[in-house]
Design a protein around this motif. Structure first.
Motif, PDB file in Angstrom:
ATOM      1  N   VAL A 132       0.863  -1.180   0.000  1.00 32.16           N
ATOM      2  CA  VAL A 132       0.000   0.000   0.000  1.00 32.16           C
ATOM      3  C   VAL A 132       0.902   1.234   0.000  1.00 32.16           C
ATOM      4  O   VAL A 132       1.780   1.371   0.862  1.00 32.16           O
ATOM      5  CB  VAL A 132      -0.932   0.019   1.227  1.00 32.16           C
ATOM      6  CG1 VAL A 132      -1.624   1.374   1.354  1.00 32.16           C
ATOM      7  CG2 VAL A 132      -1.970  -1.097   1.127  1.00 32.16           C
ATOM      8  N   LEU A 133       0.698   2.107  -0.961  1.00 30.94           N
ATOM      9  CA  LEU A 133       1.401   3.386  -1.005  1.00 30.94           C
ATOM     10  C   LEU A 133       0.482   4.473  -0.463  1.00 30.94           C
ATOM     11  O   LEU A 133      -0.628   4.651  -0.972  1.00 30.94           O
ATOM     12  CB  LEU A 133       1.800   3.740  -2.442  1.00 30.94           C
ATOM     13  CG  LEU A 133       2.672   2.744  -3.201  1.00 30.94           C
ATOM     14  CD1 LEU A 133       2.962   3.282  -4.604  1.00 30.94           C
ATOM     15  CD2 LEU A 133       3.975   2.477  -2.455  1.00 30.94           C
ATOM     16  N   VAL A 134       0.928   5.181   0.558  1.00 35.50           N
ATOM     17  CA  VAL A 134       0.197   6.326   1.110  1.00 35.50           C
ATOM     18  C   VAL A 134       1.040   7.563   0.852  1.00 35.50           C
ATOM     19  O   VAL A 134       2.116   7.721   1.431  1.00 35.50           O
ATOM     20  CB  VAL A 134      -0.087   6.151   2.613  1.00 35.50           C
ATOM     21  CG1 VAL A 134      -0.809   7.382   3.160  1.00 35.50           C
ATOM     22  CG2 VAL A 134      -0.915   4.895   2.864  1.00 35.50           C
ATOM     23  N   THR A 135       0.564   8.446  -0.024  1.00 31.99           N
ATOM     24  CA  THR A 135       1.400   9.553  -0.481  1.00 31.99           C
ATOM     25  C   THR A 135       1.504  10.703   0.511  1.00 31.99           C
ATOM     26  O   THR A 135       2.510  11.407   0.537  1.00 31.99           O
ATOM     27  CB  THR A 135       0.888  10.100  -1.822  1.00 31.99           C
ATOM     28  OG1 THR A 135      -0.459  10.583  -1.649  1.00 31.99           O
ATOM     29  CG2 THR A 135       0.906   9.021  -2.896  1.00 31.99           C
ATOM     30  N   HIS A 136       0.463  10.916   1.320  1.00 29.60           N
ATOM     31  CA  HIS A 136       0.493  11.967   2.336  1.00 29.60           C
ATOM     32  C   HIS A 136      -0.720  11.806   3.238  1.00 29.60           C
ATOM     33  O   HIS A 136      -1.509  10.873   3.063  1.00 29.60           O
ATOM     34  CB  HIS A 136       0.554  13.363   1.709  1.00 29.60           C
ATOM     35  CG  HIS A 136      -0.622  13.740   0.871  1.00 29.60           C
ATOM     36  ND1 HIS A 136      -0.947  13.130  -0.319  1.00 29.60           N
ATOM     37  CD2 HIS A 136      -1.593  14.696   1.038  1.00 29.60           C
ATOM     38  CE1 HIS A 136      -2.020  13.678  -0.846  1.00 29.60           C
ATOM     39  NE2 HIS A 136      -2.445  14.630  -0.038  1.00 29.60           N
ATOM     40  N   ASN A 137      -0.871  12.713   4.216  1.00 27.92           N
ATOM     41  CA  ASN A 137      -1.824  12.429   5.291  1.00 27.92           C
ATOM     42  C   ASN A 137      -3.166  13.143   5.189  1.00 27.92           C
ATOM     43  O   ASN A 137      -3.974  13.058   6.122  1.00 27.92           O
ATOM     44  CB  ASN A 137      -1.194  12.715   6.659  1.00 27.92           C
ATOM     45  CG  ASN A 137      -0.978  14.197   6.949  1.00 27.92           C
ATOM     46  OD1 ASN A 137      -1.439  15.078   6.225  1.00 27.92           O
ATOM     47  ND2 ASN A 137      -0.262  14.474   8.040  1.00 27.92           N
ATOM     48  N   HIS A 138      -3.457  13.846   4.098  1.00 28.53           N
ATOM     49  CA  HIS A 138      -4.796  14.410   3.959  1.00 28.53           C
ATOM     50  C   HIS A 138      -5.833  13.282   3.961  1.00 28.53           C
ATOM     51  O   HIS A 138      -5.557  12.172   3.507  1.00 28.53           O
ATOM     52  CB  HIS A 138      -4.908  15.235   2.676  1.00 28.53           C
ATOM     53  CG  HIS A 138      -4.203  16.558   2.769  1.00 28.53           C
ATOM     54  ND1 HIS A 138      -3.633  17.177   1.674  1.00 28.53           N
ATOM     55  CD2 HIS A 138      -3.987  17.384   3.819  1.00 28.53           C
ATOM     56  CE1 HIS A 138      -3.093  18.332   2.058  1.00 28.53           C
ATOM     57  NE2 HIS A 138      -3.290  18.474   3.352  1.00 28.53           N
ATOM     58  N   TYR A 139      -7.032  13.598   4.437  1.00 30.58           N
ATOM     59  CA  TYR A 139      -8.018  12.547   4.687  1.00 30.58           C
ATOM     60  C   TYR A 139      -8.516  11.859   3.421  1.00 30.58           C
ATOM     61  O   TYR A 139      -9.016  10.739   3.490  1.00 30.58           O
ATOM     62  CB  TYR A 139      -9.201  13.122   5.477  1.00 30.58           C
ATOM     63  CG  TYR A 139      -8.858  13.367   6.919  1.00 30.58           C
ATOM     64  CD1 TYR A 139      -9.012  12.369   7.875  1.00 30.58           C
ATOM     65  CD2 TYR A 139      -8.360  14.602   7.335  1.00 30.58           C
ATOM     66  CE1 TYR A 139      -8.680  12.581   9.212  1.00 30.58           C
ATOM     67  CE2 TYR A 139      -8.021  14.827   8.657  1.00 30.58           C
ATOM     68  CZ  TYR A 139      -8.184  13.820   9.600  1.00 30.58           C
ATOM     69  OH  TYR A 139      -7.839  14.025  10.919  1.00 30.58           O
ATOM     70  N   ASP A 140      -8.375  12.504   2.285  1.00 31.80           N
ATOM     71  CA  ASP A 140      -8.760  11.838   1.039  1.00 31.80           C
ATOM     72  C   ASP A 140      -7.660  10.930   0.507  1.00 31.80           C
ATOM     73  O   ASP A 140      -7.824  10.309  -0.557  1.00 31.80           O
ATOM     74  CB  ASP A 140      -9.182  12.861  -0.028  1.00 31.80           C
ATOM     75  CG  ASP A 140      -8.105  13.885  -0.343  1.00 31.80           C
ATOM     76  OD1 ASP A 140      -7.422  14.342   0.593  1.00 31.80           O
ATOM     77  OD2 ASP A 140      -7.956  14.253  -1.521  1.00 31.80           O
ATOM     78  N   HIS A 141      -6.566  10.799   1.261  1.00 30.89           N
ATOM     79  CA  HIS A 141      -5.465   9.923   0.872  1.00 30.89           C
ATOM     80  C   HIS A 141      -5.072   8.957   1.988  1.00 30.89           C
ATOM     81  O   HIS A 141      -4.696   7.816   1.708  1.00 30.89           O
ATOM     82  CB  HIS A 141      -4.253  10.758   0.462  1.00 30.89           C
ATOM     83  CG  HIS A 141      -4.497  11.589  -0.756  1.00 30.89           C
ATOM     84  ND1 HIS A 141      -4.083  11.224  -2.020  1.00 30.89           N
ATOM     85  CD2 HIS A 141      -5.144  12.776  -0.914  1.00 30.89           C
ATOM     86  CE1 HIS A 141      -4.462  12.141  -2.901  1.00 30.89           C
ATOM     87  NE2 HIS A 141      -5.106  13.094  -2.251  1.00 30.89           N
ATOM     88  N   LEU A 142      -5.105   9.390   3.223  1.00 30.31           N
ATOM     89  CA  LEU A 142      -4.778   8.519   4.356  1.00 30.31           C
ATOM     90  C   LEU A 142      -6.057   8.295   5.161  1.00 30.31           C
ATOM     91  O   LEU A 142      -6.482   9.158   5.931  1.00 30.31           O
ATOM     92  CB  LEU A 142      -3.683   9.145   5.228  1.00 30.31           C
ATOM     93  CG  LEU A 142      -2.968   8.225   6.213  1.00 30.31           C
ATOM     94  CD1 LEU A 142      -1.704   8.906   6.763  1.00 30.31           C
ATOM     95  CD2 LEU A 142      -3.836   7.774   7.378  1.00 30.31           C
ATOM     96  N   ASP A 143      -6.668   7.140   4.960  1.00 28.57           N
ATOM     97  CA  ASP A 143      -7.930   6.785   5.614  1.00 28.57           C
ATOM     98  C   ASP A 143      -7.663   5.632   6.571  1.00 28.57           C
ATOM     99  O   ASP A 143      -7.482   4.481   6.152  1.00 28.57           O
ATOM    100  CB  ASP A 143      -8.967   6.395   4.562  1.00 28.57           C
ATOM    101  CG  ASP A 143     -10.284   5.965   5.181  1.00 28.57           C
ATOM    102  OD1 ASP A 143     -10.694   6.573   6.181  1.00 28.57           O
ATOM    103  OD2 ASP A 143     -10.906   5.014   4.659  1.00 28.57           O
ATOM    104  N   LEU A 144      -7.615   5.938   7.848  1.00 28.92           N
ATOM    105  CA  LEU A 144      -7.240   4.931   8.839  1.00 28.92           C
ATOM    106  C   LEU A 144      -8.235   3.777   8.900  1.00 28.92           C
ATOM    107  O   LEU A 144      -7.849   2.628   9.114  1.00 28.92           O
ATOM    108  CB  LEU A 144      -7.091   5.578  10.221  1.00 28.92           C
ATOM    109  CG  LEU A 144      -5.875   6.491  10.388  1.00 28.92           C
ATOM    110  CD1 LEU A 144      -5.913   7.200  11.729  1.00 28.92           C
ATOM    111  CD2 LEU A 144      -4.571   5.694  10.247  1.00 28.92           C
TER     112      LEU A 144
END
Length: 339
Positions: A132-144
């Motif tokens: 899984v690649l997570v590019t950054h922590n904005h909520y539309d990209h990093l969804d816990l």
């Protein structure tokens, strides 16, 4: 006369490391770039009008995909889940980017941007997920919430820029995570490597942690070709595209954001528009491109179909064949031609 106490710099809750050309000891920044605009400009945008109305629900023209378990040999297949969530199948690996299956891209379950298109792959229909690649922590990209589900079902190896590992580990203590700085590389197997490279963006999960975790693009090098994946970026005069071409190019495929770009006075530095995305495709020397980051959740002012129409115009104006740059809809499968 007593002196006032010295002012304290805010503490970075995610990352502690040496100062670099993009980290000042507390916050990350874009070298020779632009910082995100502040609260006053945000309010000017939010209350300035001009926001297009989106439908509350839209069916995709493609049925939900049911991916094969693996794609081997020279195959390279990309399936759109929605927004910036893509399934990349190459070299026998299954790679998910910025996976979001939640109904909202928000810190709240009851408010915030809500998806209008169902995921293009049902969660239970996912093949075994390796990376899984997570590019950054904005909520539309990093969804816990989604990352927890993936960890429970697939236990993938998560690759993410500096500081985001802390956010994920707080929610998933035993997750396998590689945190990366710009310019670093990790190796997998059978000639597969992932490089972490600059993009022009920013990060925040709340009001007090702006730019305290890094953002990045990734280069996936495989025996079937190289893939340049960007989750979010401003065009930044094409600087990062040229650098990627010089260091890694040519690319068989570039996954490029084409949405969330209006109004330009507010979004230009952080979100490229379709015209700039086409320029970026050519600058990084990509044979094909998959457009994402549009048509799933409304984050900005443009209409739901405007990125696709603007991409068609940009391709024509710049003399790029439309089949080389596809704006992918939920459930759409792109078997990238060999080059």
């Amino acid at each position: 006369m007593s002196q006032p106490p010295p002012s304290r710099k805010p503490r970075n809750p995610y990352y502690t490391g040496p100062v670099s050309d993009h980290f000042d000891g507390t916050v990350f920044f874009n070298p020779e770039g632009e910082a995100p605009l502040g609260f006053r400009e945000l309010m000017r945008w939010q209350f300035g009008g001009g926001r297009s109305a989106w439908p509350t629900q839209v069916p995709s023209p493609f049925p939900p995909a049911k991916p094969d378990d693996r794609v081997d040999g020279n195959g390279l297949r990309v399936t759109m889940v929605g927004h910036a969530s893509l399934l990349i199948q190459v070299a026998g690996l299954n790679i998910l980017t910025d996976p979001v299956w939640s109904p909202r891209t928000s810190p709240f379950s009851f408010a915030g941007p809500k998806r209008v298109v169902e995921p293009g792959i049902a969660f239970d229909d996912l093949p075994p997920i390796d990376i899984v690649l997570v590019t950054h922590n904005h909520y539309d990209h990093l969804d816990l919430a989604t990352l927890k589900r993936l960890h429970a079902e697939h236990a993938p190896h998560i690759v993410t820029p500096l500081g985001n590992d802390t956010i994920i580990h707080r929610a998933i203590a035993d997750a396998k995570i590689s945190d990366m700085d710009w310019g670093e590389q990790i190796s997998f197997w059978d000639g597969v490597t992932i490089d972490c490279e600059p993009c022009h963006h920013w990060s925040a999960r709340g009001a007090r942690d702006r730019r305290m975790a890094l953002w990045a693009a990734f280069v996936i090098s495989t025996p079937a070709g190289k893939i340049y994946h960007i989750g979010d970026t401003g065009f930044h005069d094409g600087i990062n595209y040229r650098a990627a071409a010089e260091k890694h190019g040519p690319f068989r495929l570039a996954n490029l954001p084409i949405g969330a770009y209006e109004p330009r006075w507010f979004m230009k530095a952080q979100h490229q528009n379709p015209e700039e995305a086409v320029q970026g495709m050519q600058l990084c020397n990509a044979s094909y491109a998959a457009g994402h980051h549009f048509g799933t959740v409304q984050l900005t002012n443009e209409g739901i179909e405007e990125p696709v129409r603007a991409l068609e115009v940009a391709l024509k104006d710049q003399g790029v064949a439309p089949e080389r740059f596809r704006a992918l809809r939920a459930g759409e499968v792109f078997d990238v031609p060999t080059v």
